[in-house]
Design an enzyme around this catalytic site. Sequence first.
Site, PDB file in Angstrom:
ATOM      1  N   ASP A 139       4.376  -4.303   8.447  1.00  0.00           N
ATOM      2  CA  ASP A 139       5.120  -4.003   7.212  1.00  0.00           C
ATOM      3  C   ASP A 139       6.574  -3.659   7.526  1.00  0.00           C
ATOM      4  O   ASP A 139       7.490  -4.083   6.817  1.00  0.00           O
ATOM      5  CB  ASP A 139       4.453  -2.823   6.481  1.00  0.00           C
ATOM      6  CG  ASP A 139       2.984  -3.110   6.193  1.00  0.00           C
ATOM      7  OD1 ASP A 139       2.667  -4.272   5.910  1.00  0.00           O
ATOM      8  OD2 ASP A 139       2.165  -2.181   6.278  1.00  0.00           O
ATOM      9  N   SER A 170       3.796 -12.347  16.576  1.00  0.00           N
ATOM     10  CA  SER A 170       3.247 -12.132  17.917  1.00  0.00           C
ATOM     11  C   SER A 170       2.357 -13.314  18.274  1.00  0.00           C
ATOM     12  O   SER A 170       1.782 -13.945  17.379  1.00  0.00           O
ATOM     13  CB  SER A 170       2.430 -10.834  17.949  1.00  0.00           C
ATOM     14  OG  SER A 170       1.416 -10.886  16.973  1.00  0.00           O
ATOM     15  N   PHE A 199      -2.601 -15.919  14.766  1.00  0.00           N
ATOM     16  CA  PHE A 199      -3.870 -16.228  14.117  1.00  0.00           C
ATOM     17  C   PHE A 199      -3.641 -16.690  12.671  1.00  0.00           C
ATOM     18  O   PHE A 199      -4.217 -17.676  12.208  1.00  0.00           O
ATOM     19  CB  PHE A 199      -4.766 -14.983  14.162  1.00  0.00           C
ATOM     20  CG  PHE A 199      -6.032 -15.110  13.367  1.00  0.00           C
ATOM     21  CD1 PHE A 199      -7.061 -15.944  13.781  1.00  0.00           C
ATOM     22  CD2 PHE A 199      -6.200 -14.382  12.184  1.00  0.00           C
ATOM     23  CE1 PHE A 199      -8.230 -16.060  13.032  1.00  0.00           C
ATOM     24  CE2 PHE A 199      -7.363 -14.496  11.437  1.00  0.00           C
ATOM     25  CZ  PHE A 199      -8.383 -15.338  11.864  1.00  0.00           C
ATOM     26  N   GLU A 200      -2.798 -15.965  11.969  1.00  0.00           N
ATOM     27  CA  GLU A 200      -2.546 -16.292  10.558  1.00  0.00           C
ATOM     28  C   GLU A 200      -1.840 -17.640  10.419  1.00  0.00           C
ATOM     29  O   GLU A 200      -2.160 -18.437   9.514  1.00  0.00           O
ATOM     30  CB  GLU A 200      -1.726 -15.163   9.910  1.00  0.00           C
ATOM     31  CG  GLU A 200      -2.537 -13.883   9.742  1.00  0.00           C
ATOM     32  CD  GLU A 200      -1.695 -12.613   9.625  1.00  0.00           C
ATOM     33  OE1 GLU A 200      -2.274 -11.571   9.269  1.00  0.00           O
ATOM     34  OE2 GLU A 200      -0.475 -12.644   9.927  1.00  0.00           O
ATOM     35  N   SER A 216       0.827  -1.216   0.000  1.00  0.00           N
ATOM     36  CA  SER A 216       0.000   0.000   0.000  1.00  0.00           C
ATOM     37  C   SER A 216       0.853   1.255   0.000  1.00  0.00           C
ATOM     38  O   SER A 216       1.996   1.245   0.473  1.00  0.00           O
ATOM     39  CB  SER A 216      -0.846   0.080   1.280  1.00  0.00           C
ATOM     40  OG  SER A 216      -1.354  -1.151   1.651  1.00  0.00           O
ATOM     41  N   THR A 259       3.334  -1.650  11.662  1.00  0.00           N
ATOM     42  CA  THR A 259       4.419  -2.394  12.313  1.00  0.00           C
ATOM     43  C   THR A 259       4.686  -3.725  11.617  1.00  0.00           C
ATOM     44  O   THR A 259       5.835  -4.162  11.518  1.00  0.00           O
ATOM     45  CB  THR A 259       4.093  -2.646  13.800  1.00  0.00           C
ATOM     46  OG1 THR A 259       2.712  -2.965  13.911  1.00  0.00           O
ATOM     47  CG2 THR A 259       4.419  -1.456  14.659  1.00  0.00           C
TER      48      THR A 259
END
Length: 563
Positions: free
Chosen positions: A485, A437, A402-403, A222, A483
Site C-alpha cells: 500500500d 517484487s 505472482f499477480e 482498509s 508495504t
Amino acid sequence: MTLESVTLAEVEASLGTLENESLSETTDYLEKEAEIFAEEKRMEMMMGWHLKREPRLQRSTTVATGSIDVDSAAAVTDDFPASAAVKEVLLGQDEGAQTAALGSEDVKGTHTDLDPVQRLFLEKIKDYDNMHRLNGGLLETEPDYVKYLSEETAKLQRLYGGGDLSSFPEFTFTEAVFAKSDPPLLPSHDFVIEMINGLSRIASSSAYREAAMECRVLSIQSHVVRGYVGNKSASFPLQDKESQACQQARRRRCEEAGLRLAATGFLLVTSPKMETGSLGAGLVLGFEVDSINSVQFSNHTGYSHWKGQVLTADELHVLYEGIKLNNVHQYDYVLTGYTRDTSFLEMVVDIVQELKRANPNLVYVCDPVLGDHGSMYVPQNLYPVYKNKVVPVADIITPNQFEAELLTGKNISTEKDAVEVMDLLHAMGPDTVVITSSDLPSRLGDRFLVSLGSQRHVRPDGSRTTQRVRIEVPKVDAVFVGTGDLFAAMLLAWTHHYPNDLKMACEKTFSVMHHVIQRTISYAHELAGPGRRPSPPQLELRMVQSKADIEDPAIVTEATVIS
Ligand SMILES: Nc1ncnc2c1ncn2[C@@H]1O[C@H](COP(=O)(O)OP(=O)(O)O)[C@@H](O)[C@H]1O
Ligand SMILES: Cc1ncc(COP(=O)(O)O)c(CN)c1O
C-alpha cells in the site's frame, strides 16, 4: 410596578435614599432597577425600541471612571433612535466636550424629551465625572484593581518605551534623506508598474490557477485501528510528501510560464535581477486525500486475532452518492488496494468510470491484490473482476510477480519474460506497470530483490515509446505488511512529480521503501531482543518516524534502463 407608575420624582426619591451608600452599591442598584424597568417595558410593549436598547445604555453609563465608552456610545447613535440630548451628551466632539456636556445642568434642566431612566443615568454619569475630577482619580476602587491597573500600565510602558499612556501620542515624520551613493532601497517606478501588471497577468493565468489548485486523491482502502496498512499506510505519506513534491512540480510549471514564486509566498513578476527562493507558505500544494475505508479492522490480518467491519458495495455507493450530491466528486487520482469482495470491486470500477467521465485526466492507481508466491490470499472469484474490469480502467498498476503472471497467464522466468508480461499488461489498459517484487536473480547477489517497471508514452507525432527499468534493492529477511500500500501511494506521488520519467519515479519510490523498511527492521529487532524474530506488532511500519525520508528520500538505488 409598571413604567407608567414610576415618575421621575419617585426615581429621584429612591436615589435620595442611596446618597450615603457607596458608589458601587449605587451602581449595582441602578443596574438592577434599569433591568426591572427594561423587562417590564419589554413585556408590556413587546416591540418597544427604547427599552429594548436600555441594557446597552446601562453598560455604557456604569463605567466607574466617569468616562464614556465611545464604542457603545457610537453604537447607540447607529441603531438607537435616542433623543438629541442623549446623542449630544454621549458623543461630544472630544473628551473635553463630553465632560462639559456631562457637567452641564442642561442635561437635567432643559432636555425634557429624556425618559426617566435615561435621565437618571445621565445625571449619574455627570456626578461620577465631577467626583472623578475632584477626587483626581478612580472612585471607590478595590486595592486589587488599583494594583492590576498599575501593573498593566507598567507593562505597557515597558513595551512601548514609557511616556504618558493617557494622552494621544505625537507623531513626527521626517523626510528620509538618501545619500546619492546609497543603493536604491525602493523598487523603481517602472518596476512597480511591471509588478502590478504582472500580478494581474498572473492572477488570470492558468498557470497560477493551476498552481493554486489542490490535487485530490480518492483512496479506497482498509483502515486499521492499530498499525499501518491500507489507508493508514497511504494517506499520511501522500499528504506529507506531496506538500513538497507537488510544490516542486508546480513551481517548475510556474517557472516555465515565466513566473517566480518567492520565498515569502509573495508572487512576483519574473525579473532577471530578482533571486527566486523556495516556494514558501504562500501556496499549499499537498495532496488532499479523501479516504473511504473498505474495511475497519482492529489490525491487519497477519496478527493472531483481528476483528472489525467490512464496507459493503451498497455502503460504498451511499458514501460516494453523498460526495456526488455535494458536487465535490472532482478527483485527480483514485487509489485502491486490498479488497475481498467482488461486488465491492465492481462498484469501485463504476465509481472510477464515472469519475473519469468527470475528469478525463484522472489517473487510477491500482494494486491488484490477489496473492503472492504462488498462492492466492483473496477469494478466487476476484480474479476475473480484476482481469476483465479493474485492470482495463487502471492507469498505473503495481502487481507482484505472482499477480502479474496470473493476470496475463504467462510465467516469468527471465527478464525478457517480465518485459513481455508488462507489455501484455499495457495491452490490457495501464500505461504504467511496476512489478514490485520478483524471484528473478539479481546481478548484485541473492540478497537483492529485483523489481521491473515499464511506462508507455505517446509521442507528439502519435507514435508510441516505452521506457523499461530494472531496480534492485536489498532484501530484508522479514515479512512486512502494508508495504504494498505504501509502495502504490509513493508511486502515485512520484509519477505525479515525474510523469514522463519512470526511472526517476522508481528511484524515489524504491528509496522511500528502503528507508522505511530499514527503520522498521532495526526498531523491530531492538524490540524483539537478540536472536528473536520480531512479531507482527513489532514489524508495523515506522511511518511517522520516517517523515523526513518520505518527504525527501536520499536515493539509495539507481534504476537501470533496460530497453
Ligand atoms: N522483505 C523486504 N525486503 C525489502 N524490501 C521489501 C520487503 N518487503 C517489501 N519490500 C518493499 O516493498 C515493496 C512492496 O512489496 P510487497 O509488500 O511485497 O508488495 P505487494 O504487497 O504488492 O506484494 C517492494 O517493492 C519492496 O520495495
Ligand atoms: C486489512 C488489510 N489491509 C491491507 C493489507 C495489504 O497489505 P500489503 O500492503 O502488505 O499488501 C492487509 C494485509 N493482509 C490487510 O490485512
